[in-house]
Enzyme design. Structure first.
Site, mmCIF file in Angstrom:
data_model
loop_
_atom_site.group_PDB
_atom_site.id
_atom_site.type_symbol
_atom_site.label_atom_id
_atom_site.label_comp_id
_atom_site.label_asym_id
_atom_site.label_seq_id
_atom_site.Cartn_x
_atom_site.Cartn_y
_atom_site.Cartn_z
ATOM 1 N N HIS A 1 0.834 -1.203 0.000
ATOM 2 C CA HIS A 1 0.000 0.000 0.000
ATOM 3 C C HIS A 1 0.872 1.259 0.000
ATOM 4 O O HIS A 1 0.606 2.214 -0.731
ATOM 5 C CB HIS A 1 -0.874 0.067 1.258
ATOM 6 C CG HIS A 1 -1.892 -1.019 1.382
ATOM 7 N ND1 HIS A 1 -2.017 -1.784 2.511
ATOM 8 C CD2 HIS A 1 -2.854 -1.456 0.537
ATOM 9 C CE1 HIS A 1 -3.023 -2.644 2.363
ATOM 10 N NE2 HIS A 1 -3.538 -2.472 1.171
ATOM 11 N N SER B 1 -2.854 -7.606 2.823
ATOM 12 C CA SER B 1 -3.181 -7.500 4.243
ATOM 13 C C SER B 1 -3.543 -8.873 4.815
ATOM 14 O O SER B 1 -3.219 -9.176 5.964
ATOM 15 C CB SER B 1 -4.349 -6.538 4.448
ATOM 16 O OG SER B 1 -4.000 -5.251 4.034
#
Ligand code: ADP
Length: 168
Positions: free
Chosen positions: A20, A131
């Protein structure tokens, strides 16, 4: 790239990863202002509360002065209109990301024709990173230092040690 464009970078960020942050950093260099939008995704059970996810990202981007982090739960197309954003930034890891992202981009364009979705391809070293992978490793007591920066890693470890995940 037009230097007066406001862009938004949406996602769950449950929790934020180097993948990210790579997209956020690259996008911050392309636009006047970048707003990272932490969304509650109805199809995902998040471990971290939206407030925790916002705080974790903020800790990792103190070096980026044109980036803001917010939590927003409504339609992204509406949020873009509200803040005058004309670009939505998405990271692409693999072809498997593409079909869903393509559909989302077309939907957002229908809902707000002022907004363009801009896809940034992942940096090769983060291609595998998600994630979900971080949560799986942390849950099993593994080392997450390759996945999450030191400023956020301890919070992630603590979360799983205390076993107080938001929604299991
Ligand atoms: P995930 O839970 O799969 O990590 P998010 O919803 O938090 O995904 O992702 C937000 C945005 O970041 C999406 O555009 C996603 O494709 C992108 N992204 C996530 N991980 C990476 C990565 N390793 N490289 C590039 N982009 C990524």
């Amino acid at each position: 790239m037009r230097d007066n464009v406001i862009a938004i970078c949406p996602g769950s960020f449950d929790p934020v990863t180097y993948g990210h942050l790579d997209i956020i950093t690259r996008a911050a260099g392309m636009f006047k202002k970048l707003i990272v939008v932490v969304a509650s995704n109805s199809s995902k059970n998040c471990c971290f509360t939206p407030e925790e996810r916002v705080e974790l990202i903020k800790k990792c981007i103190t070096n980026l002065d044109n980036v803001e982090v917010v939590h927003y739960d409504g339609l992204l197309a509406d949020y873009a209109a509200q803040v005058g954003a004309t670009a939505i930034i998405k990271g692409l890891r693999a072809m498997s990301d593409f079909e869903y992202e393509f559909q989302m981009a077309l939907t957002n364009r229908k809902l707000n024709n002022e907004v363009e979705t801009v896809f940034l391809t992942t940096s090769a070293e983060y291609m595998y990173l998600s994630s979900s992978l971080v949560k799986e490793v942390a849950r099993l007591g593994g080392d997450i230092k390759e996945f999450v920066p030191p400023c956020a890693a301890q919070d992630v470890v603590n979360k799983f040690e205390r076993n107080d995940t938001h929604d299991r």
